[in-house]
Design a protein around this motif. Structure first.
Motif, mmCIF file in Angstrom:
data_model
loop_
_atom_site.group_PDB
_atom_site.id
_atom_site.type_symbol
_atom_site.label_atom_id
_atom_site.label_comp_id
_atom_site.label_asym_id
_atom_site.label_seq_id
_atom_site.Cartn_x
_atom_site.Cartn_y
_atom_site.Cartn_z
ATOM 1 N N HIS A 1 0.851 -1.197 0.000
ATOM 2 C CA HIS A 1 0.000 0.000 0.000
ATOM 3 C C HIS A 1 0.883 1.243 0.000
ATOM 4 O O HIS A 1 1.894 1.290 0.696
ATOM 5 C CB HIS A 1 -0.924 -0.010 1.211
ATOM 6 N N VAL A 2 0.470 2.222 -0.780
ATOM 7 C CA VAL A 2 1.246 3.457 -0.886
ATOM 8 C C VAL A 2 0.399 4.602 -0.362
ATOM 9 O O VAL A 2 -0.698 4.855 -0.868
ATOM 10 C CB VAL A 2 1.664 3.697 -2.356
ATOM 11 N N GLY A 3 0.891 5.265 0.680
ATOM 12 C CA GLY A 3 0.148 6.375 1.262
ATOM 13 C C GLY A 3 0.832 7.692 0.982
ATOM 14 O O GLY A 3 0.513 8.408 0.034
ATOM 15 N N CYS A 4 1.840 8.016 1.798
ATOM 16 C CA CYS A 4 2.476 9.339 1.722
ATOM 17 C C CYS A 4 3.507 9.450 0.602
ATOM 18 O O CYS A 4 3.792 10.534 0.121
ATOM 19 C CB CYS A 4 3.158 9.631 3.049
ATOM 20 N N GLU A 5 4.107 8.325 0.245
ATOM 21 C CA GLU A 5 5.191 8.276 -0.756
ATOM 22 C C GLU A 5 6.421 9.082 -0.364
ATOM 23 O O GLU A 5 7.222 9.436 -1.216
ATOM 24 C CB GLU A 5 4.708 8.723 -2.140
ATOM 25 N N HIS A 6 6.568 9.402 0.912
ATOM 26 C CA HIS A 6 7.847 9.987 1.328
ATOM 27 C C HIS A 6 8.315 9.488 2.696
ATOM 28 O O HIS A 6 8.949 10.223 3.450
ATOM 29 C CB HIS A 6 7.838 11.525 1.236
ATOM 30 N N GLY A 7 8.013 8.240 2.998
ATOM 31 C CA GLY A 7 8.649 7.595 4.140
ATOM 32 C C GLY A 7 8.027 7.860 5.491
ATOM 33 O O GLY A 7 8.622 7.487 6.518
ATOM 34 N N VAL A 8 6.854 8.460 5.545
ATOM 35 C CA VAL A 8 6.288 8.849 6.836
ATOM 36 C C VAL A 8 5.233 7.860 7.350
ATOM 37 O O VAL A 8 5.234 7.505 8.524
ATOM 38 C CB VAL A 8 5.669 10.267 6.751
ATOM 39 N N CYS A 9 4.346 7.401 6.474
ATOM 40 C CA CYS A 9 3.168 6.662 6.966
ATOM 41 C C CYS A 9 3.435 5.192 7.259
ATOM 42 O O CYS A 9 2.715 4.572 8.050
ATOM 43 C CB CYS A 9 2.018 6.792 5.975
ATOM 44 N N GLY A 10 4.414 4.589 6.641
ATOM 45 C CA GLY A 10 4.741 3.183 6.909
ATOM 46 C C GLY A 10 3.899 2.172 6.143
ATOM 47 O O GLY A 10 4.131 0.971 6.252
ATOM 48 N N ALA A 11 2.928 2.636 5.365
ATOM 49 C CA ALA A 11 2.026 1.701 4.689
ATOM 50 C C ALA A 11 2.759 0.782 3.715
ATOM 51 O O ALA A 11 2.338 -0.346 3.474
ATOM 52 C CB ALA A 11 0.938 2.477 3.940
ATOM 53 N N CYS A 12 3.860 1.256 3.140
ATOM 54 C CA CYS A 12 4.550 0.508 2.080
ATOM 55 C C CYS A 12 5.676 -0.374 2.623
ATOM 56 O O CYS A 12 6.481 -0.879 1.845
ATOM 57 C CB CYS A 12 5.148 1.498 1.093
ATOM 58 N N THR A 13 5.713 -0.571 3.944
ATOM 59 C CA THR A 13 6.848 -1.273 4.558
ATOM 60 C C THR A 13 6.930 -2.738 4.110
ATOM 61 O O THR A 13 5.932 -3.453 4.088
ATOM 62 C CB THR A 13 6.738 -1.208 6.096
ATOM 63 N N ALA B 1 11.862 -1.955 5.629
ATOM 64 C CA ALA B 1 12.278 -0.830 4.782
ATOM 65 C C ALA B 1 11.043 -0.227 4.126
ATOM 66 O O ALA B 1 10.053 -0.908 3.868
ATOM 67 C CB ALA B 1 13.253 -1.315 3.708
ATOM 68 N N ARG B 2 11.134 1.063 3.846
ATOM 69 C CA ARG B 2 10.063 1.742 3.122
ATOM 70 C C ARG B 2 10.275 1.494 1.628
ATOM 71 O O ARG B 2 11.276 1.978 1.053
ATOM 72 C CB ARG B 2 10.117 3.255 3.360
ATOM 73 N N SER B 3 9.348 0.810 0.999
ATOM 74 C CA SER B 3 9.547 0.545 -0.434
ATOM 75 C C SER B 3 9.363 1.808 -1.265
ATOM 76 O O SER B 3 9.827 1.876 -2.406
ATOM 77 C CB SER B 3 8.621 -0.568 -0.926
ATOM 78 N N CYS B 4 8.727 2.854 -0.692
ATOM 79 C CA CYS B 4 8.576 4.117 -1.429
ATOM 80 C C CYS B 4 9.858 4.951 -1.384
ATOM 81 O O CYS B 4 9.949 5.959 -2.077
ATOM 82 C CB CYS B 4 7.411 4.941 -0.877
ATOM 83 N N LEU B 5 10.826 4.544 -0.571
ATOM 84 C CA LEU B 5 12.102 5.267 -0.501
ATOM 85 C C LEU B 5 13.248 4.431 -1.079
ATOM 86 O O LEU B 5 14.414 4.770 -0.881
ATOM 87 C CB LEU B 5 12.434 5.639 0.952
#
Ligand code: FES
Ligand code: FES
Length: 167
Positions: free
Chosen positions: A45-57, A65-69
């Motif tokens: 899941h992609v939420g903030c796309e800058h490492g803050v929300c954790g949804a993409c972990t 790891a944050r996959s959006c970072l």
């Protein structure tokens, strides 16, 4: 060293949830987009796309790891695990996932895959956590629905059940 050219797609070989995997990625493609768009991993899941929300972990070589970072090409040669790695081969949910269900630890479920991945990794490194430690771990994740109470209870109950099974 591999030279990556803008606009060209390059093969990325890695292990995804235990299976050797190959797909093509542009040099600047994010790992979150790569997993979702090229490999159909809708559980990312992609939420903030800058490492803050954790949804993409996800886990990369066992580390959250944050996959959006992360760039897709950085997955080369790595072991990538999404929330599906927690399930048994027949799709049976893990004890932690079942605890989330019992404690109503999700509502919309958007934050849930990332939280489950972090919580599982946390429980493997800390078998008997305090509520405060669970809450500190969760500080890397934003849940807009639950108020976190059910999430904390589910994680603590799983820790207690696993400790009981060990003794
Ligand atoms: S989408 Fe990656 S941390 Fe929010
Ligand atoms: S359950 Fe909706 S954001 Fe967490």
């Amino acid at each position: 060293m591999l030279e990556l050219k803008e606009g060209e797609r390059h093969p990325v070989d890695f292990v995804l949830n235990g299976k050797p995997t190959r797909a093509l990625a542009e040099p600047r493609m994010l790992l979150s987009d790569f997993l979702r768009q090229e490999l159909g991993c809708a559980e990312i899941h992609v939420g903030c796309e800058h490492g803050v929300c954790g949804a993409c972990t996800i886990l990369i070589d066992g580390v959250p790891a944050r996959s959006c970072l992360t760039l897709a090409v950085q997955a080369a040669g790595r072991n990538i695990q999404t929330v599906h790695s927690l399930e048994a081969e027949d799709g049976k949910l893990s004890d932690l996932q079942e605890a989330f269900r019992r404690h109503h630890a999700l509502q919309c479920g958007y934050c849930t895959p990332g939280i489950l991945i972090s919580a599982e990794r946390f429980l493997r490194s800390k078998a008997n956590p305090s509520e405060q430690e669970v809450r500190e771990m969760l500080s890397g994740h934003i849940c807009r629905c639950t108020g976190y109470v059910g999430i904390v209870e589910a994680i603590l109950e799983t820790a207690r059940t696993r400790a009981g099974a060990r003794s």
